[in-house]
Design an enzyme around this catalytic site. Sequence first.
Site, PDB file in Angstrom:
ATOM      1  N   HIS A  46       0.967  -1.288   0.090  1.00 59.90           N
ATOM      2  CA  HIS A  46      -0.398  -0.102   0.093  1.00 59.90           C
ATOM      3  C   HIS A  46       0.819   1.491   0.139  1.00 59.90           C
ATOM      4  CE1 HIS A  46      -2.085  -3.551   2.227  1.00 59.90           C
ATOM      5  NE2 HIS A  46      -2.745  -3.354   1.445  1.00 59.90           N
ATOM      6  N   CYS A  56      -6.623  -2.146 -17.902  1.00 63.32           N
ATOM      7  CA  CYS A  56      -6.234  -1.334 -16.922  1.00 63.32           C
ATOM      8  C   CYS A  56      -4.804  -1.627 -15.907  1.00 63.32           C
ATOM      9  CB  CYS A  56      -7.185  -0.829 -16.173  1.00 63.32           C
ATOM     10  SG  CYS A  56      -7.536  -2.355 -14.918  1.00 63.32           S
TER      11      CYS A  56
END
Length: 763
Positions: free
Chosen positions: A377, A690
């Site tokens: 993250h 994507c």
Amino acid sequence: MQKRPEEKPRIMAPEPALRIIMRGLREIMSDKADGQSRLDRIVHQIAGVMVAEVCSIYLKRRDGSLELYASEGLKPEAVHKTRLNRNEGLVGRCAEQALPINEPDASSHPAFSYRPETGEEAYHSMLAVPVMRSSKVVGVLVIQNHTRREYPEEDVEVLQSTAMVVAELLASGGVAGSEADIELQRAGSAVIKAQKLADGIALGHAVLHEPRIVVTNLLAEDSTVELARLEAALSRLRRGIDDMLSNERLSAAGEHHDVLEAYRMFAHDRGWEHRLRGAVHDGLTADAAVERVQNATRAKMLRQIDPYWAERLRDLDDLSDRLLRILAGRADQHGHLENLPDDTILIARTMGPAELLDYDRTKLRGLVVEDGSTQSHVAIVAKALGIAAIGQAHRIVEHVSDGEAVIVDSEAGVVHLRPTSDVIAAFQDKVRFRAKRQERFHSLRNLPSVTRDGKRVSLMLNAGMLVDIPHLEESGAEGIGLFRTELQFMLAERLPRLNRQIQAYKSVIEQAKGHRVIFRTLDVGGDKVLPYLHRMPEENPAMGWRAIRMSLDQPALFRTQIRALLRAHCGRPLSLMVPMLTAASEMDDIRELIDKEMEHARRHAHPLPASMSIGAMLEVPSLLFELDKVMEKTDFISIGSNDLLQFLFATDRTSGQVARRYDVLSHAPLRALISVFEAGRRNNVPVTVCGEMAGTPIEAMALVGLGCSSLSMAASSIGPVKAMVRSLPAGVLARELPGWIEDDSVDVRAALTQFATDHDVEI
Ligand code: PEP
Ligand code: MG
């Protein structure tokens, strides 16, 4: 030198030896004298109190050798003459390993280095301790005696504490003279190999996320006061850890919990407390006591080869750092948030995304962490902030001090510590070159994304936070092709409620100023953990209870998000897509939940979106065999190549070891992609890509060659991909590429590279 008989009783209790040495050192420092005479008096003083026939100080020179700087007991002519090479002799070994050496019979030790000029062969026992400052060895303090004996543990501790004081005196310039060619704070340059987390090159100065405290006040004025400080700091440390453990949010997160449990165990360890108190009794301040015990732990850490115990000792080391910060009144300070240099390179053992966002973005240039992977993250946030970031930088925190020059080169996956001026100059050139390239890409910003032969390719942005949105304008992207909504959830302390979600989506829509934004519904699970969400541990979380599997099992979470998206889009067109669809039939369940929310909105008279487009991400290979069926049920398909390839190749995308083993531009994945684009044309359903593949020029070139006309990527990729698109003769490639993919004997990547060269395509 005046010899002291062996049998003379040692001066111990009631006044500890260390205190006597300290008093003597204070007197020496208060007298007016030059550095050399002070050092001579220091060794004389230590030898006297420790009943040693020899006491010597070796200082590390900038070339790494150790020079005998002062000695009581060795021949005076050896001073400044004897130099030991790196790792030479027991003294060299002590410096190299940063460990005390306690040898009853030094001269017969295989590592003993005989230097006739010193006359030290007469002395058998030797105790050598490293003189360290800020975790760096700057010299060695040695005592020697005629008799063969191992020095008791107390002597080792006294000499170590004395070495700490000597290091301070050296650093203050009060001894050894400022002209000396010795190494104090500064260690040489070093290069640490690590892994790229976020692209970029950054030159700047180190800021330790958890600041290391340099203890300068070593000698206690009043031991009772110091003991009280130690007690208070220890109980604050323990309270802090207990609080963290009882905090429901953290205790749910498995790994955090284990680390904290280990911390708690160490924080309450009696042996540790006993050693800390002992050091204060010896006359040290509470801070110096923590440092002395920490040095001993570090020594053990270096010797430890069992990784489990090495990790536990590291916990203890970390705990000592925390205790030092509490004592210094800097417990709540992270990396001096207030006074960051303008070119901050943050250095941390580990860092969460929210912690990174606490820093002033305008001052951050780079980030280096000891853990982390590309998909972690913090890496996602670093990319969004546009700072160069490197992970897996093994033990970097120990090797760098606040304020030192650092270069982060994530292109090459290395960190340069204390680079020399020519390395700095080379990197400045590199940064200028990159800036020029960026400038060129920037100049393409307002030019259309059309191939040389007139085919339009829509370039969209991948985003996940508000800070990403300005990149829309800066990069000239058409819209946001993937908005990862889970980031808001990951950064929050608790599950964001409906109103918070509505606000968040509204802000995104407003800031996107009419550009299309495709919101992806919650994709948590796998490596994206919500610490407040209780879940069963899984053997294989990437293939476990994640994304829409969770949404379908716990519809309340999903429905709240849909409700928020509907409300945020009132009167505007809404595009949403679902991640990790595994079977076409799941689309019916998803649509049913969305319909329920539409119905709910109507019932409550909430204005509805002007239109709704619902897509599915193609990330699980099973869908490749249900393409027509899934396309019947969706308005568009977005290929999540990161997950699709991970599952197609059975290759963990977060593992550096295997992630690059299989080529995206090889026959199997390209054949799979052909079938998707064909199905899209057959069903008249738009297909976008994507994943990371869309943002790499040569891979994007292959996608366009296969007929793909919409790509979504990180902001930094828009320029390079647009440059490729504008130079590509798409029709020519579209004619040649299928043949290469059909023919098993063709190396497709090589053929594409050759094509780019032959046709001047910018890849
Ligand atoms: C993908 O899997 O390609 C994708 C775009 O989704 P994420 O990287 O968020 O899993
Ligand atoms: Mg994915």
